[in-house]
Write a protein that holds these residues in place. Structure first.
Motif, mmCIF file in Angstrom:
data_model
loop_
_atom_site.group_PDB
_atom_site.id
_atom_site.type_symbol
_atom_site.label_atom_id
_atom_site.label_comp_id
_atom_site.label_asym_id
_atom_site.label_seq_id
_atom_site.Cartn_x
_atom_site.Cartn_y
_atom_site.Cartn_z
ATOM 1 N N SER A 73 8.817 6.437 3.769
ATOM 2 C CA SER A 73 7.689 7.409 3.896
ATOM 3 C C SER A 73 7.767 9.239 3.823
ATOM 4 N N GLU A 74 8.476 9.261 4.188
ATOM 5 C CA GLU A 74 9.060 10.557 4.850
ATOM 6 C C GLU A 74 9.538 11.486 3.174
ATOM 7 N N MET A 75 10.400 9.970 3.087
ATOM 8 C CA MET A 75 10.813 11.298 1.602
ATOM 9 C C MET A 75 10.109 10.988 0.349
ATOM 10 N N VAL A 76 8.858 9.822 0.347
ATOM 11 C CA VAL A 76 7.473 9.764 -0.822
ATOM 12 C C VAL A 76 7.045 11.080 -0.636
ATOM 13 N N ALA A 77 6.962 11.162 0.555
ATOM 14 C CA ALA A 77 5.580 12.274 0.790
ATOM 15 C C ALA A 77 5.902 14.065 0.270
ATOM 16 N N LYS A 78 7.568 13.748 0.516
ATOM 17 C CA LYS A 78 7.892 15.369 -0.171
ATOM 18 C C LYS A 78 8.092 15.333 -1.551
ATOM 19 N N ALA A 79 8.221 13.821 -2.123
ATOM 20 C CA ALA A 79 8.623 13.731 -3.978
ATOM 21 C C ALA A 79 6.459 14.206 -4.027
ATOM 22 N N LEU A 80 6.071 13.771 -3.582
ATOM 23 C CA LEU A 80 4.422 14.025 -4.116
ATOM 24 C C LEU A 80 4.194 15.003 -3.793
ATOM 25 N N ASP A 81 4.577 16.009 -2.585
ATOM 26 C CA ASP A 81 4.099 17.183 -2.780
ATOM 27 C C ASP A 81 5.311 18.078 -3.297
ATOM 28 N N MET A 82 6.134 17.448 -4.821
ATOM 29 C CA MET A 82 6.938 18.409 -5.430
ATOM 30 C C MET A 82 6.274 18.460 -6.422
ATOM 31 N N ILE A 83 4.627 17.127 -7.184
ATOM 32 C CA ILE A 83 4.482 17.134 -8.671
ATOM 33 C C ILE A 83 3.156 17.206 -8.752
ATOM 34 N N PRO A 84 1.995 17.558 -9.347
ATOM 35 C CA PRO A 84 1.068 17.536 -9.625
ATOM 36 C C PRO A 84 0.380 15.763 -9.810
ATOM 37 N N ASN A 85 -0.599 15.232 -8.993
ATOM 38 C CA ASN A 85 -0.443 13.202 -9.169
ATOM 39 C C ASN A 85 -1.753 13.374 -8.666
ATOM 40 N N ASN A 86 -2.337 12.039 -9.443
ATOM 41 C CA ASN A 86 -3.573 11.208 -8.084
ATOM 42 C C ASN A 86 -3.042 9.643 -8.759
ATOM 43 N N TYR A 87 -1.846 9.805 -7.560
ATOM 44 C CA TYR A 87 -1.357 8.069 -8.016
ATOM 45 C C TYR A 87 -2.695 7.775 -6.563
ATOM 46 N N LEU A 88 -2.796 6.743 -7.065
ATOM 47 C CA LEU A 88 -3.064 5.641 -6.096
ATOM 48 C C LEU A 88 -1.583 5.579 -4.972
ATOM 49 N N VAL A 89 -1.910 5.580 -4.086
ATOM 50 C CA VAL A 89 -0.682 5.478 -3.657
ATOM 51 C C VAL A 89 -1.531 3.981 -1.903
ATOM 52 N N ILE A 90 -0.509 3.487 -2.233
ATOM 53 C CA ILE A 90 -0.637 1.750 -1.336
ATOM 54 C C ILE A 90 0.789 2.075 -0.228
ATOM 55 N N ASP A 91 -0.209 1.544 0.386
ATOM 56 C CA ASP A 91 1.652 1.472 1.914
ATOM 57 C C ASP A 91 1.286 0.123 2.162
ATOM 58 N N ILE A 92 3.316 -0.477 2.356
ATOM 59 C CA ILE A 92 3.228 -1.428 2.687
ATOM 60 C C ILE A 92 3.995 -1.283 3.787
ATOM 61 N N ASP A 93 3.283 -2.261 4.335
ATOM 62 C CA ASP A 93 2.901 -1.900 6.434
ATOM 63 C C ASP A 93 3.602 -3.119 6.872
ATOM 64 N N ASP A 94 4.614 -3.340 7.007
ATOM 65 C CA ASP A 94 5.335 -4.547 6.903
ATOM 66 C C ASP A 94 5.708 -5.019 8.561
ATOM 67 N N LEU A 95 5.339 -6.032 8.914
ATOM 68 C CA LEU A 95 5.324 -6.705 10.744
ATOM 69 C C LEU A 95 6.519 -6.724 11.562
ATOM 70 N N TYR A 96 7.441 -6.445 10.073
ATOM 71 C CA TYR A 96 8.789 -6.033 11.116
ATOM 72 C C TYR A 96 9.720 -4.965 11.069
ATOM 73 N N TRP A 97 9.424 -4.059 10.900
ATOM 74 C CA TRP A 97 9.817 -3.101 10.539
ATOM 75 C C TRP A 97 9.182 -1.778 11.452
ATOM 76 N N GLN A 98 9.905 -1.154 12.628
ATOM 77 C CA GLN A 98 9.270 -0.043 13.434
ATOM 78 C C GLN A 98 9.829 1.592 12.638
ATOM 79 N N GLY A 99 8.908 1.951 13.204
ATOM 80 C CA GLY A 99 8.987 3.867 12.187
ATOM 81 C C GLY A 99 8.175 4.227 10.392
ATOM 82 N N GLY A 100 8.417 5.038 10.931
ATOM 83 C CA GLY A 100 8.025 5.981 9.313
ATOM 84 C C GLY A 100 6.236 6.354 9.466
#
Length: 544
Positions: free
Chosen positions: A130-157
């Motif tokens: 999420s951190e790297m992607v958020a930086k990427a989205l700040d670099m470009i004009p966009n109207n993307y629908l961003v959908i989070d994958i909230d994995d039960l087995y991952w902590q962080g982000g």
């Protein structure tokens, strides 16, 4: 002869009853209907059968369709090897769109370039990135629908989207009736090359090629029905070499794996009775060098498919000595991953293990669904003699070659010049028809007018008892033009001097081919395990 007089052309037209466009979407449909209760996905404590997995794919396709996604649209994804990644390999094409699975180890600037170039409409992103992607989205004009994958087995982000995967999935219809493509030439996925010498190129796959390479994988490997497949290979890499579709074809089990670590791989092999996994030689070498305590306890047959870089014979021999059966394949992003296989002959099994490993280290012959393969002069396209000595470029032809590069007609035309796909890999052609890579065209070392294969030197270096990893590049030389420079990483607790390593090479190959310099260093790698030779060349030639 006039076709008008041909009885086989009269009233024997293609129609709905006798012709369907080829698409790997049909594989999951069959798996769910024939084997609904068999396990399809394993991820931690989560287990879903084929009926459940297929229903989730249908429902996600419906959700995307309701949002307005359809033919000609791109849906991008940045995620590890988790169930959602597998599902989107089916859900996105089911609604007519094109899946763009992005290398998770790229930087924000490259993420931004790809999203813009692909003209993505929807972006799925796992919290880990999420951190790297958020930086990427700040670099470009966009109207993307961003959908989070909230994995039960991952902590962080963090969750950076407007909705999460499960909530968006719930907006779809359970009974969504997806339609196969009207034309099997329609695009199914978009994969970007590494872009080491410029912006990444978007490689476009079609339904027909994905369908045929999925079948070709199973045939090349001799996969039995219901294989248990461990996801050590990134799904973003050539769509996991088309194995999401192969596993569906065979109604197998997808054992998910977020991070490639030796202890986890061996644990899952034993726990889930994994019978198949893929990986670059660097992954195999990691497993070979793992502590004996984690290797013990495997009492069933394990098949390994390797590609991505020419595997040293010593690495293959090491894996075989562990009881793993190695199949060597070769291909590029532009050929759906594996399109050449080192097809095995029964009588080779009677040879000493070292000789078997040498034979297996060759790239091989065309895979079952590849139509043309040759080693030829890159200018005239005249095939080289099959003498195992004359070097030429590898060319492929047929259904396992990409549609082309997205929005890049000049590069596409150049790649297809003469009616063949130009691989850029240099090889020799043996008398038995097997090809053997000697180098990338940009990696060949020309010393005093002699062509020296960096791969040949690396193969010798891997035989040294103290060396864990090795890579060889050209280093500028006042007298000879270029000479070989070796970069090596030593095994933990082992020692060796540069002079000892150079002498070892001179003892095992012609002296003029031996490296003139040895650098001890950690080797930089891409996300798929390939060594970044362009960085090593810079180090070799700019080291004061």
């Amino acid at each position: 002869m006039n076709d008008n007089n041909n009885p086989y052309q009269e009233n024997l037209d293609k129609q709905r009853a006798n012709f369907t466009a080829l698409s790997p979407m049909t594989f999951i449909d069959r798996a769910a209907k024939v084997y609904p209760d068999r396990t399809a996905v394993v991820h931690g404590d989560t287990r879903r059968n084929w009926a459940q997995t297929y229903q989730r794919c249908q429902q996600m396709a419906s959700a995307l369709n309701k949002y307005g996604i359809g033919k000609g649209h791109t849906v991008s994804l940045i995620a590890p090897n988790i169930p959602e990644h597998f599902e989107l390999h089916f859900a996105v094409p089911m609604c007519g769109a094109v899946l763009n699975s992005i290398n998770t180890r790229l930087d924000s600037q490259t993420f931004a370039f790809i999203l813009q170039h692909a003209e993505a409409k929807v972006l799925f992103v796992d919290r880990e990135f999420s951190e790297m992607v958020a930086k990427a989205l700040d670099m470009i004009p966009n109207n993307y629908l961003v959908i989070d994958i909230d994995d039960l087995y991952w902590q962080g982000g963090e969750l950076i989207g407007s909705i999460n995967y499960e909530a968006f999935l719930a907006t779809g219809e359970l009974s969504y009736h997806w339609q196969p493509p009207q034309d099997e030439w329609d695009a199914i996925t978009l994969n970007y090359t590494s872009g080491t010498t410029g912006d990444p190129k978007g490689v476009v796959y079609h339904h027909r090629g994905a369908y045929l390479n999925a079948i070709s994988n199973a045939m090349s490997w001799g996969m039995h029905q219901h294989p248990i497949y461990l996801w050590t290979l990134p799904m973003f890499h050539c769509n996991g070499w088309c194995f999401p579709w192969t596993v569906a074809l065979m109604a197998g089990v997808n054992v998910c794996l977020r991070h490639v670590r030796a202890d986890t791989i061996f644990d899952l092999i034993k726990q889930e009775k994994v019978g198949y996994f893929c990986g670059a030689p660097i992954v195999l070498n990691m497993l070979k060098l793992a502590d004996d305590s984690v290797k013990s306890g495997i009492e069933h047959k394990v098949n390994v498919m390797t590609a991505g870089a020419p595997p040293p014979a010593a690495v293959i021999q090491g894996m075989e000595s562990l009881g793993f059966k190695v199949t060597h394949v070769y291909g590029l992003t532009e050929t759906y991953g594996p399109s050449v296989v080192c097809a095995w002959h029964d009588d080779w099994s009677e040879l000493p293990l070292e000789k078997q490993a040498q034979l297996k280290s060759r790239q091989g012959v065309r895979a079952p669904m590849l139509d043309g393969l040759m080693v030829a002069d890159p200018v005239t396209l005249k095939p080289v003699p099959q003498d195992g000595l004359t070097m030429g470029e590898i060319f492929m032809q047929g259904n396992l070659v990409m549609k082309g590069y997205l929005k890049n007609p000049t590069t596409t035309n150049k790649a297809f010049e003469g009616g063949w796909f130009h691989s850029g890999d240099l090889a020799v052609w043996h008398a038995d028809g097997y090809i053997e890579i000697k180098d990338r065209s940009k990696d060949i070392i020309i010393s005093g007018g002699e062509n020296i294969s960096s791969i040949e030197i690396e193969d010798v270096l891997y035989r040294h008892p103290s060396i864990q990893e090795a890579a060889v590049v050209a280093m500028e030389h006042v007298k000879w033009g270029e000479t070989p420079c070796a970069f090596v990483t030593l095994k933990l607790g082992q020692s060796a001097t540069a002079r000892e390593i150079i002498n070892f090479c001179r003892d095992h190959m012609p002296r003029f081919k031996a490296p003139t310099r040895v650098v001890f260093a950690e080797l930089p790698k891409t996300s798929t395990g390939k060594i970044k030779k362009f960085e090593l060349r810079d180090m070799a030639n700019n080291d004061d």
